[in-house]
Scaffold this motif. Structure first.
Motif, short mmCIF file in Angstrom:
data_model
loop_
_atom_site.label_atom_id
_atom_site.label_comp_id
_atom_site.label_asym_id
_atom_site.label_seq_id
_atom_site.Cartn_x
_atom_site.Cartn_y
_atom_site.Cartn_z
N TRP A 1 0.83 -1.20 0.00
CA TRP A 1 0.00 0.00 0.00
C TRP A 1 0.86 1.26 0.00
N SER A 2 1.95 1.23 0.74
CA SER A 2 2.87 2.38 0.69
C SER A 2 3.51 2.47 -0.68
N ALA A 3 3.73 1.30 -1.32
CA ALA A 3 4.29 1.30 -2.68
C ALA A 3 3.32 1.94 -3.66
N VAL A 4 2.04 1.64 -3.53
CA VAL A 4 1.04 2.24 -4.42
C VAL A 4 1.03 3.76 -4.28
N MET A 5 1.10 4.24 -3.05
CA MET A 5 1.11 5.69 -2.82
C MET A 5 2.32 6.34 -3.49
N LEU A 6 3.47 5.67 -3.40
CA LEU A 6 4.68 6.22 -4.01
C LEU A 6 4.59 6.15 -5.53
N MET A 7 4.03 5.07 -6.06
CA MET A 7 3.83 4.96 -7.50
C MET A 7 2.97 6.11 -8.01
N ILE B 1 4.93 9.50 -7.87
CA ILE B 1 5.91 9.66 -8.96
C ILE B 1 5.20 9.87 -10.29
N ALA B 2 4.14 9.11 -10.54
CA ALA B 2 3.41 9.25 -11.80
C ALA B 2 2.79 10.64 -11.93
N ASN B 3 2.20 11.13 -10.84
CA ASN B 3 1.62 12.47 -10.88
C ASN B 3 2.69 13.53 -11.14
#
Length: 281
Positions: A229-235, A238-240
C-alpha cells in the motif's frame, strides 16, 4: 459531435490517426539495452455481452470507435462464450480501489455469451493520454450499447461497470476543465487509474504495468521500502509528478534513473517503450 469528443480528437490529432497494426511493429527483442524503443503502445479493449448483438454495435457506437481511429477486431471477437474469461477477469480485477467490482460484475462475466475486441492505433507518446481518454469514452459508451463487462488487455486490468463509468465521468470532468489548453492532470490521472495495474509483486519490487498507455515509464518500488500500500502511494506520487513536471525533470529532481531493461518482449502489449523507474531501498 459533442465537445468532449472534439476536444480529445484535437488534443491527440486523432482526425489523422494512423491505422497501422501490430504487424508493423519491430521484430521481437528483449528490452535489455539502453536504447529507446521504437515500439508504439496500443490499447486492446475486451468487452463481454449477453448475446451476439455485441459484435454489431449500433451506428452511433461504431461512429465513436471510428472517429477515434479505433477498430473492431474481427479475428478474435466471437459470438459465443470464452471459457477463459472467468479466470482472466479474476486475475485482472483492480484490487486497489475499494469495491472496484461487485458480485453482479462477476456474474456477468460468468454468464456472458459474446466477446468483442476493440483495438486502438499504435500511439505516439505525446498523444497517449488523449488516446486513453478516447478508449475510456469507448468503454463507457459500450455499456450503453449492450456490453456487460470490460477489461483493458494491454495491462490486464478490469473494473466493474460502476467503477468504469465513474472513471469515465472523472475523465470528462478533467477534459471540461481543460477546454482549449490540452490534456489536464485530472484527465491523465483518470486514464492512468482506468488502464494501468498496480501493484504487481515481483521478486524484488512492487511493479506497475500500463503506464505506457499514458506516455510514462513504469514505476517499480523496492519491496524492502515497505508494504504494497505504501508502494502504491509512491507509484502514484511519482506518476503524478511525471505527468505534471515531465519525466526528465522528475527524475532529476528526485535523483532517479531510467532503465530500459524489462522482462516483456517488444511484441507484448505490456512492453513499455519508455522504460522503468526503479526506486530502491
Amino acid at each position: 459531435m459533442d465537445p468532449i469528443r472534439r476536444h480529445l480528437l484535437k488534443a491527440a490529432g486523432l482526425f489523422v490517426a494512423s491505422r497501422a497494426f501490430a504487424d508493423d511493429q519491430p521484430p521481437i527483442q528483449r528490452g535489455t539495452n539502453m536504447q529507446p524503443s521504437s515500439v508504439k503502445p496500443r490499447h486492446v479493449l475486451c468487452f463481454l455481452g449477453k448475446n451476439e448483438s455485441l459484435l454489431h454495435p449500433p451506428k452511433a457506437m461504431a461512429k465513436t470507435i471510428a472517429d477515434f481511429g479505433f477498430e473492431i477486431d474481427r479475428t478474435y471477437s466471437q459470438a459465443k462464450p470464452d471459457p477463459h474469461m472467468e479466470r482472466s477477469f479474476g486475475v485482472c480485477w483492480d484490487r486497489v480501489f475499494p469495491k472496484a467490482w461487485s458480485a453482479a460484475d462477476e456474474a456477468a462475466v460468468v454468464n456472458h455469451k459474446a466477446v468483442l475486441y476493440v483495438l486502438s492505433p499504435p500511439m505516439d507518446q505525446q498523444k497517449a493520454t488523449a488516446y486513453s481518454a478516447a478508449a475510456l469514452q469507448i468503454v463507457d459508451e459500450m455499456f450503453d450499447a449492450g456490453a456487460i463487462a470490460a477489461k483493458g488487455e494491454s495491462a490486464g486490468v478490469a473494473h466493474g461497470v460502476a467503477r468504469w463509468r465513474s472513471l469515465a465521468d472523472q475523465a470528462r470532468t478533467g477534459a471540461k476543465t481543460g477546454q482549449g489548453i490540452g490534456i489536464t492532470l485530472a484527465l491523465a490521472k483518470a486514464c492512468r487509474l482506468a488502464f494501468a495495474k498496480r501493484p504487481l509483486g515481483g521478486d524484488h519490487y512492487y511493479e506497475t504495468v500500463g503506464y505506457h498507455l499514458v506516455g510514462l515509464p513504469e514505476v517499480y518500488v523496492a519491496k524492502s521500502r515497505g508494504n504494497e500500500w505504501s508502494a502504491v502511494m509512491l507509484m502514484e506520487e511519482i506518476a503524478n509528478a511525471m505527468a505534471e513536471h515531465g519525466i526528465e525533470a522528475t527524475l532529476r529532481d528526485r535523483k532517479l534513473t531510467l532503465s530500459r531493461e524489462q522482462d516483456y518482449a517488444e511484441d507484448d502489449f505490456k512492453f513499455n517503450p519508455y522504460g522503468i523507474v526503479r526506486i530502491e531501498a
